[in-house]
Structures are given as structure tokens and as C-alpha cells.
Design an enzyme around this catalytic site. Sequence first.
Site, PDB file in Angstrom:
ATOM      1  CG  ASP A   1      -9.166   0.558   5.065  1.00  0.00           C
ATOM      2  OD1 ASP A   1      -8.740   0.051   3.737  1.00  0.00           O
ATOM      3  OD2 ASP A   1      -8.393  -0.024   5.803  1.00  0.00           O
TER       4      ASP A   1
ATOM      5  CE  LYS B   1      -3.682  -2.338   2.229  1.00  0.00           C
ATOM      6  NZ  LYS B   1      -4.431  -2.833   3.725  1.00  0.00           N
TER       7      LYS B   1
ATOM      8  CD  GLN C   1      -3.136  -4.046   6.757  1.00  0.00           C
ATOM      9  OE1 GLN C   1      -2.991  -3.227   5.727  1.00  0.00           O
ATOM     10  NE2 GLN C   1      -3.549  -5.329   6.473  1.00  0.00           N
TER      11      GLN C   1
END
Length: 283
Positions: free
Chosen positions: A114, A47, A91
Site C-alpha cells: 500500500d 481487491k 484495511q
Amino acid sequence: MILQGKEVAKHIHTELKEAIRPLKKPPGLAVILVGDNPSSQTYINMKRRACEKVGIRSFFHHLPDSTPEKELLELVKALNFDAEVDGILVQLPLPDHIDPVNVIEALDPKKDVDGFHPVNLGKVIAGLEDGFIPCTPLGIKKLLEHYSIDVAGKHVVIAGRSAIVGKPLAALLMQNAPGCNATVTVVHSRTQNIKELTRQADVLIAAVGIPKFIKADMVKEGAVVIDVGITRKEGHLVGDVDFENVEKKCKAITPVPGGVGPMTVAMLLQNTWLSYQRSHSSS
Ligand code: NAP
């Protein structure tokens, strides 16, 4: 036909790079990793590299495994108020002593690129366009659109009902909106006769996390098959679909790796850019 998510993601990267290049201060994404889970580290690196490619600044916060939940929540809250930060990514999975729900709920929904915050998930259900759509569902929709696979009026069967893939994907594809309007069935571990349902799918989407879960006899001739699954097995990434045998009978299929995964990352970048645009248009 193989649906090349990797190639589609590259086009998206190029478009984002062009849009971001003229900016004096490009968008910023805060990336939080707690602990040293090797898969998480791989995802984070991917990412961050993708951010670099398109010109998004990434601010990496690597915290030790022993970090108390309170400390993580304080970091999230500080980033919520940091004007340099347009998006915050935590994460998952987090260490066992940290409740991921508390952390996700601590995020400012306006920076939740997200799309995991209940406010953003709620907006997907309500069909409101001012939230963030979770990256994997959004990436799947974009991939289908890129290949002109129209799901309107089609029967989409999704295997898996997680809050980050199956559920929001079902809500998204059933919306009364362009690129959607599907009739959606969701199957899960308590569903009886799964095969009977998957065999009815015009578009079958597998997100269960069990390698080769979808076998050829579970797929209708001429169906489109989207494989979300990623399992690391003997150093390789394996999908939820028995690709070799399913490919022969379907019209289109995504590979693993190189299918949904790169689209998910591309959507993270796109959501970060969207967040930047929103905050700069309102100031
Ligand atoms: P998850 O939270 O573990 O959910 C798995 C879902 O599969 C659950 O709803 C579960 O049902 C269902 N399931 C499990 N065993 C089943 C069975 N035997 N029959 C039918 N359904 C079954 O997983 P997730 O986070 O959605 O991820 C799924 C997979 O996608 C994983 O391999 C993950 O690594 C991958 N993934 C990939 C991307 C990408 O970008 N490509 C993004 C996210 C996730 P219950 O709810 O009844 O337990």
C-alpha cells in the site's frame, strides 16, 4: 474527455495476468480486515476479486472487532516472515482501540504494497525507486500518462493533504522524473481563498471526501480534473467534484465510480507483483 480509469485498469490486469500465468507459485497478498465495517468489506472483496482475476493468491485474515492491538501486531509480524506472502494489506480504518500508526510501522516496508509505511513515504520524498509508491497517487500518475497528459511545468493543485493521498501525490508529481516535474500547490481545510488557487490549476486533483466540493466556478476553462473522493450517499458513490457542471468546462475529467478507484486497485496488484519480482531477483 472522460478519463476511463476502469478501462485503463483492465489493460493493467491483462498485462499482469500474462506475466503471472507462467509462474508455478504466483505472488501472494495477505489481506487483513478487523471488524465488519461494510465499506471496508466491499473494498476488501473488490481487491480480492482483482487478485483472483490476475492470478495473485490472496490470504484473507478476518479478525473480530474486539481483536487486541497486540494480537494484530503479532499477525503482521508473522506475515512479515511468511515466505508465501509478498504483500501485506491492512484495511483501514481500524477499530478505535487500535492505533493505525503502530500497525503500519509494524509492517516490513518490503511487503508494504500500500506504500503507507514511513520508510516508503520517505522514499517517495527522496525520489528513491526501491520503495512502494502509495497506490492512489501512483494510479493517478499512470492514468495521466495513459492519456498523454503531461504535468511537466504545469500547475497541479491538490485539494487534501492526507498521508495516503494528498501529501505523497504532491511529492510524486513534483519529482524530477518522467511523468512528473509539476509545480504543485496543496490546499486544505485551513487554506484561505481556495477558489483563487484551484482556478489557477492546469490539473486539479480533489481528495477531500466532501461530495461535490469542487464546483464549476472553482475550475479553470480547459483544466484536467481528477476526482479521488468516494462518499457513499443513498446507496450511490459520490465524488468530490460536481461532475455534471465541471465536465462542461474542463478538457478531461475522471468519473466516480470508474475513475481513480479502479486505478488504485490495479496499483495494489502491480505493487504486489513488484514485491514478488524484487524478492525473487535477490534470492
Ligand atoms: P482525509 O484523510 O479525510 O483527508 C481529507 C483532506 O481534505 C484533509 O487534508 C482535509 O484538510 C481536507 N479538507 C477537508 N475539508 C476541507 C475543506 N472544507 N476545504 C479544503 N480541504 C478540506 O481523506 P483521504 O483519505 O485523503 O481521502 C479523501 C477522499 O478520497 C475520501 O472521499 C476517500 O474515500 C477517497 N479516497 C479514494 C481513493 C480511491 O482509490 N479513489 C483512495 C483513497 C481515498 P485538513 O488536513 O486540514 O483536515
